[in-house]
Scaffold this motif. Structure first.
Motif, mmCIF file in Angstrom:
data_model
loop_
_atom_site.group_PDB
_atom_site.id
_atom_site.type_symbol
_atom_site.label_atom_id
_atom_site.label_comp_id
_atom_site.label_asym_id
_atom_site.label_seq_id
_atom_site.Cartn_x
_atom_site.Cartn_y
_atom_site.Cartn_z
ATOM 1 N N LEU A 269 -5.782 0.425 -2.369
ATOM 2 C CA LEU A 269 -5.028 1.678 -3.563
ATOM 3 C C LEU A 269 -5.305 1.966 -4.570
ATOM 4 C CD1 LEU A 269 -1.611 0.077 -3.820
ATOM 5 C CD2 LEU A 269 -1.609 1.959 -2.544
ATOM 6 N N ASP B 138 -8.514 4.101 -2.950
ATOM 7 C CA ASP B 138 -8.177 5.390 -3.091
ATOM 8 C C ASP B 138 -8.076 6.425 -3.803
ATOM 9 O OD1 ASP B 138 -7.060 7.347 -0.457
ATOM 10 O OD2 ASP B 138 -5.386 7.239 -1.814
ATOM 11 N N GLU B 139 -7.427 5.751 -5.273
ATOM 12 C CA GLU B 139 -7.540 6.735 -6.423
ATOM 13 C C GLU B 139 -8.593 6.713 -7.146
ATOM 14 O OE1 GLU B 139 -4.972 4.083 -8.441
ATOM 15 O OE2 GLU B 139 -3.201 4.333 -7.184
ATOM 16 N N ASP C 210 0.535 8.815 -0.420
ATOM 17 C CA ASP C 210 0.772 7.710 -1.397
ATOM 18 C C ASP C 210 2.273 7.058 -1.952
ATOM 19 O OD1 ASP C 210 -2.164 8.811 -1.732
ATOM 20 O OD2 ASP C 210 -1.434 10.400 -3.590
ATOM 21 N N GLU C 211 2.720 7.947 -1.398
ATOM 22 C CA GLU C 211 4.579 6.689 -2.192
ATOM 23 C C GLU C 211 4.912 5.675 -0.998
ATOM 24 O OE1 GLU C 211 6.224 6.314 -4.900
ATOM 25 O OE2 GLU C 211 5.013 8.306 -5.496
ATOM 26 N N LYS D 8 -2.251 10.451 3.427
ATOM 27 C CA LYS D 8 -2.586 10.673 1.705
ATOM 28 C C LYS D 8 -0.530 10.656 1.554
ATOM 29 C CE LYS D 8 -6.327 12.596 1.619
ATOM 30 N NZ LYS D 8 -7.101 11.739 1.112
ATOM 31 N N LYS E 25 2.507 2.721 -2.055
ATOM 32 C CA LYS E 25 2.794 2.176 -3.344
ATOM 33 C C LYS E 25 4.229 1.072 -2.638
ATOM 34 C CE LYS E 25 0.625 4.897 -6.146
ATOM 35 N NZ LYS E 25 1.299 6.076 -7.499
ATOM 36 N N LEU F 252 -2.900 5.803 3.252
ATOM 37 C CA LEU F 252 -3.567 6.553 2.367
ATOM 38 C C LEU F 252 -4.825 7.329 3.391
ATOM 39 C CD1 LEU F 252 -4.808 2.712 0.873
ATOM 40 C CD2 LEU F 252 -3.984 4.994 0.047
#
Length: 358
Positions: free
Chosen positions: A274, A277-278, A237-238, A235, A241, A232
């Motif tokens: 997650l 972070d979003e 992101d993938e 950055k 996840k 995170l």
């Protein structure tokens, strides 16, 4: 070698039973330092403070001061004491350990905890700086003791000093050793600084490259959470996840201690990070609040897990829901009651009041 194989084979399946086997060995052979240390460390990875404390207390009568490694019993016992909130006794035992062996980094480590939990930040900084040459060559604990030193500075709002420790010690050591003990400390420091609003520059990108090979380990939920922080922070992101989805698959495909912990608390914690972070702070609060008293099961120390307490407070303050603002106030009052001399708590109280009023 049989007990060692047993521990390795049980590590992912049944860590509690592995502890039982180490306990059985040391009850029969109370001066077996390997069994003592393995039980102690495994209790730590399970967040079991009382067994960690009592496991050492029970072997003391069998030892004599003239025996090799005798002094290290005090370091281990003192840490069990500090993790069960017996701070005065912990300090006494740690100082005895250091009296016997000033290079016992575990006793130094206990002192770092005692001074942290007591709100004695200036004393902690002075202690770490004046004893540094005694413990900074201890490969297993040097990075972590530097972490404690940096945490004192973060508590005081001295972010440049904390970043200096990260740059000169924790970041360098985590990259050089590749040891997860060092890696989680580096992740923890940067995430704490981020929550304080500190721009850490490109440090996350460098740290992510160190963490990346461990994204599929799933040995300890505690480690998974810190590797997720690096994803995170950088950055990625993938990758973040993917890690969380892999942990969910681990839960469904495996049985054992860590899969149980991941199922009960770890997945929810990861999903909270997650969401935070979003920018969905309310979701982060709703995910973490129901399990906050179960976070102890992921292992680590009270000081290490305090990151998750702080995370929940920050999420609650930033949430769009009014009931979460009240939760933030309650959490801060709880925190203040535990440690009055806590500049970070005072800053967070002021922030909450400025954003949401009384």
């Amino acid at each position: 070698m049989r007990p060692v194989r047993c521990m390795m084979q049980s590590s992912l399946r049944d860590m509690t039973r592995a502890c039982d086997k180490w306990e059985a060995i040391k009850q029969e052979h109370p001066t077996d330092m390997l069994a003592i240390k393995m039980a102690h460390d495994t209790y730590f990875y399970l967040g079991l403070g009382a067994p960690m404390r009592d496991s050492i207390a029970g072997v003391f009568p069998a030892w004599k001061p003239s025996m090799p490694h005798y002094s290290y019993l005090y370091g281990m016992h003192s840490f069990g004491l500090v993790e069960t909130n017996f701070y005065d006794q912990a300090e006494k035992a740690a100082r005895k350990g250091l009296e016997l062996n000033r290079r016992d980094a575990w006793s130094t480590h206990t002192m770092a905890h005692v001074l942290e939990m007591g709100g004695r930040q200036d004393e902690g900084i002075a202690f770490m700086s004046t004893t540094m040459m005694d413990w900074n060559t201890c490969g297993m604990l040097a990075c972590h003791n530097y972490w404690h030193w940096a945490v004192y500075h973060i508590e005081k709002g001295e972010y440049t000093a904390a970043l200096d420790i990260y740059d000169n010690e924790c970041g360098v050591r985590s990259k050089g050793s590749g040891a997860l003990l060092d890696i989680v400390d580096a992740c923890s420091l940067l995430y704490r600084l981020n929550m304080e609003g500190v721009d850490v520059g490109s440090r996350w990108e460098d740290l992510y490259e160190t963490c990346r090979p461990h994204a599929d380990d799933h040995i300890l939920v505690f480690n998974d959470l810190h590797v997720l922080m690096s994803c995170l922070g950088a950055k990625q992101d993938e990758a973040a996840k993917k890690l969380v989805n892999a942990l969910k698959n681990f839960v469904s495909e495996h049985q054992g201690t860590q899969s149980d912990i991941a199922k009960k608390v770890g997945v929810a914690m990861c999903e909270a990070f997650l969401a935070y972070d979003e920018g969905d702070f309310a979701k982060a609060v709703d995910l973490l609040t129901p399990v906050r008293y179960q976070v102890v099961t992921i292992g680590g120390s009270n000081a290490q897990r305090d990151l998750f307490n702080l995370f929940l407070i920050h999420a609650a303050i930033k949430s769009s829901k009014k009931r979460h603002h009240q939760l933030a106030r309650n959490l801060l009052l709880e925190r203040k009651a535990l440690k009055e001399s806590a500049p970070m708590t005072d800053r967070l109280i002021a922030k909450a009041m400025a954003m949401h009023g009384d």
